[in-house]
Design a protein around this motif. Structure first.
Motif, short mmCIF file in Angstrom:
data_model
loop_
_atom_site.label_atom_id
_atom_site.label_comp_id
_atom_site.label_asym_id
_atom_site.label_seq_id
_atom_site.Cartn_x
_atom_site.Cartn_y
_atom_site.Cartn_z
N GLN A 136 0.72 -1.32 0.04
CA GLN A 136 -0.01 0.09 0.01
C GLN A 136 0.97 1.21 -0.12
OE1 GLN A 136 -3.23 0.62 -0.25
NE2 GLN A 136 -3.76 2.27 0.91
N ASN B 122 -7.45 5.22 -3.00
CA ASN B 122 -8.33 4.30 -2.47
C ASN B 122 -9.67 4.46 -3.41
OD1 ASN B 122 -6.77 2.87 -1.16
ND2 ASN B 122 -7.72 2.79 0.93
N LEU C 4 -9.04 3.05 -6.51
CA LEU C 4 -8.89 1.53 -6.35
C LEU C 4 -10.22 1.11 -6.26
CD1 LEU C 4 -5.80 1.13 -4.02
CD2 LEU C 4 -5.93 0.77 -6.57
N GLY C 5 -11.17 1.78 -5.59
CA GLY C 5 -12.53 1.25 -5.32
C GLY C 5 -13.48 1.09 -6.65
N SER D 16 -13.54 2.26 0.66
CA SER D 16 -12.72 3.20 -0.52
C SER D 16 -12.50 4.65 -0.18
CB SER D 16 -13.53 2.92 -1.73
OG SER D 16 -13.52 1.55 -2.02
N SER E 145 -11.40 5.53 2.74
CA SER E 145 -10.30 5.57 3.91
C SER E 145 -8.76 5.62 3.03
CB SER E 145 -10.54 4.59 4.67
OG SER E 145 -10.07 3.22 3.92
N TYR E 146 -7.73 5.47 3.77
CA TYR E 146 -6.80 5.07 3.52
C TYR E 146 -6.10 3.58 3.84
CZ TYR E 146 -5.88 10.19 3.05
OH TYR E 146 -5.92 11.60 2.56
N ASN F 107 -5.30 -0.13 3.76
CA ASN F 107 -4.46 -1.10 2.83
C ASN F 107 -5.52 -2.43 2.54
OD1 ASN F 107 -4.40 -3.03 4.89
ND2 ASN F 107 -2.14 -2.81 5.15
N VAL G 93 -8.15 -2.26 0.78
CA VAL G 93 -8.69 -1.62 -0.48
C VAL G 93 -7.93 -2.21 -1.55
CG1 VAL G 93 -9.71 0.05 -2.10
CG2 VAL G 93 -9.96 -0.06 0.42
N ALA G 94 -6.37 -1.98 -1.49
CA ALA G 94 -5.57 -2.22 -2.45
C ALA G 94 -5.56 -3.87 -2.41
CB ALA G 94 -4.25 -1.74 -2.13
#
Length: 464
Positions: free
Chosen positions: A14, A31, A34-35, A72, A74-75, A77, A79-80
């Motif tokens: 991340q 994020n 990424l979402g 998504s 938030s920060y 990890n 999500v990644a």
């Protein structure tokens, strides 16, 4: 705090993405992007496993998942991790059968998943491994291993640079072996037993029912009905089932029960729930259409009921959860550097007063006491006793070995954790009953009364 400086305990998967966001001046956008990518990958993954209509339904369900939306934003990890896992699954199961190039990509993304959240990568790799055995393609494993090699090499270099060993993770470098899997005393000094593990699993599943969609029905109910009545038989169903079950089974042996915007340790199940629910819905739709008669349209009833659940959730429940998140966790949303920029301040010396307990923890780190031991001592010893141990260690020349021995000896002398002083501004301060602290500790308490902030973690922002 290592020889390389202040470093993160988390693997670099991340961090690389956030670094790219920082270079672009929009780390907050990583994020959310990424979402959006996840929605596309859920569609491709479900279409490869089943068909286009299942892919469309799964992509829609994931796009309206409250849990996926909030995570998504938030920060975190997680999500990644989901993106990496979905990319690997899509490379393996998208039609036609994967060739060497897609196998290389699958290995690369599984390795990236491992370099972000290692245990999630094991769960993500389990259905892939079963597929390799079932398809009798042992050569595919070699190509995937080759794809994973560059990521593994880079990750080993990071671990060696920061922690002195290619196989040492930041978790164990910080907390020691207590951070590992299995039943033992956890990094906070609490016993992790099978009963605790069962309790953690039950809490996570209950939260998954609530937070996944914010529906008026349990989120896993459609999936459970399909599993019992529909009797899944396709090989694709096995992929979904194995992937879903692997997460709670693996985290059963992990001591921490993480909760943030939902049961975050189970976030890898979110796309699997979406695909499985889409599969269950289309199964129910086909059955209801076949059973419909002129006067009874079961397919219309199913569609109306599904729409009612979605609308009820989005209008009646989702806004309330939004309000909870908007009003809560304010310390994580405070950005003093932005306020200074708006005020026209370009350079400033920022003094951040922290609490006595927080200062004591950092000073113990500074004299060389292992952070894991500091954490356990902080949760067990009288704060004044711990402070006096800190002062003595600093006066003795910051001998980390001697300081560690003293803290360990103090821990053995206390049979039960000292109670916290709940009436104090910092609720983590601990005092023995009937205890009158000496003048040096009273002076530190006086500093707390003047005021402190929980924003010491913002010190790294000073260069901005």
């Amino acid at each position: 705090l290592t020889e390389a400086g202040w470093v993160s305990q988390y693997p670099p998967g991340q961090t690389v993405l956030l670094a790219a966001g920082l270079l672009a001046g929009a780390a907050w956008l990583v994020n959310p992007l990424l979402g959006g990518v996840s929605v596309v990958l859920v569609f491709l993954f479900a279409r490869g496993l089943y068909d286009s209509r299942t892919g469309l339904a799964a992509g829609f369900l994931y796009s309206v998942s409250a849990w996926a939306l909030f995570m998504s934003a938030s920060y975190m990890n997680h999500v990644a991790t989901v993106v990496y896992a979905l990319a690997a699954w899509t490379a393996v199961w998208a039609a036609p059968a994967p060739g060497r190039r897609r196998l290389l990509l699958a290995g690369f993304f599984l390795a990236a998943c491992a370099a972000t959240r290692p245990l999630d990568a094991v769960a993500a790799a389990l259905p892939v491994g079963v597929w390799l055995l079932g398809a009798r393609r042992p050569g595919a494993a070699g190509w995937m291993a080759l794809g994973a090699f560059p990521v593994g090499l880079a990750w080993a270099w990071v671990n060696t640079t920061l922690h002195g060993n290619p196989f040492t993770l930041g978790y164990t470098a910080l907390y020691g072996p207590e951070h590992g899997l299995g039943f033992h005393t956890d990094p906070w000094g609490l016993p992790f037993t099978p009963v605790t593990a069962l309790s953690n699993m039950a809490a996570a599943v209950r939260r998954l029912h609530i937070y996944a969609y914010e529906w008026p029905i349990p989120a896993l109910l459609p999936l459970a009905l399909w599993g019992v009545i529909g009797r899944p038989q396709m090989r694709s169903d096995l992929v979904i089932g194995l992937g879903f079950l692997a997460v709670p089974l693996l985290y059963f042996f992990y001591w921490h029960s993480g909760f943030y915007l939902g049961p975050r340790l189970y976030f890898l199940t979110a796309p699997l729930v979406a695909v499985g629910t889409a599969r269950a819905w289309w199964w129910a739709w086909d059955r209801s259409r076949a059973a419909s008669r002129a006067m009874v349209r079961w397919d219309v009833a199913l569609a109306a009921g599904s729409a009612a659940v979605l609308v009820w959730g989005w209008i009646g429940l989702f806004p309330k959860r939004w309000d909870v998140y908007q009003e809560g966790l304010r310390s994580l949303k405070h950005h003093p550097e932005r306020e200074l920029q708006r005020a026209g301040v370009r350079q400033a010396l920022v003094v951040v007063p922290e609490s006595w307990a927080s200062r004591t923890i950092v000073r113990l780190w500074g004299v060389g006491v292992p952070p894991g031991l500091v954490e356990r001592a902080f949760r067990r010893l009288d704060t004044c006793d711990l402070y006096q141990l800190t002062v003595k260690a600093e006066a003795d020349g910051r001998d980390g070995t001697a300081a560690t021995v003293r803290v360990e000896a103090a821990m053995t002398e206390v049979t039960e954790p000292v109670a916290r002083l709940s009436t104090w501004p910092d609720p983590w301060v601990r005092f023995r009953p009937g205890y009158t602290p000496p003048p040096e500790c009273q002076a530190e308490l006086g500093r707390d009364l003047v005021g402190f902030t929980p924003f010491g973690h913002l010190a790294w922002r000073n260069p901005l």
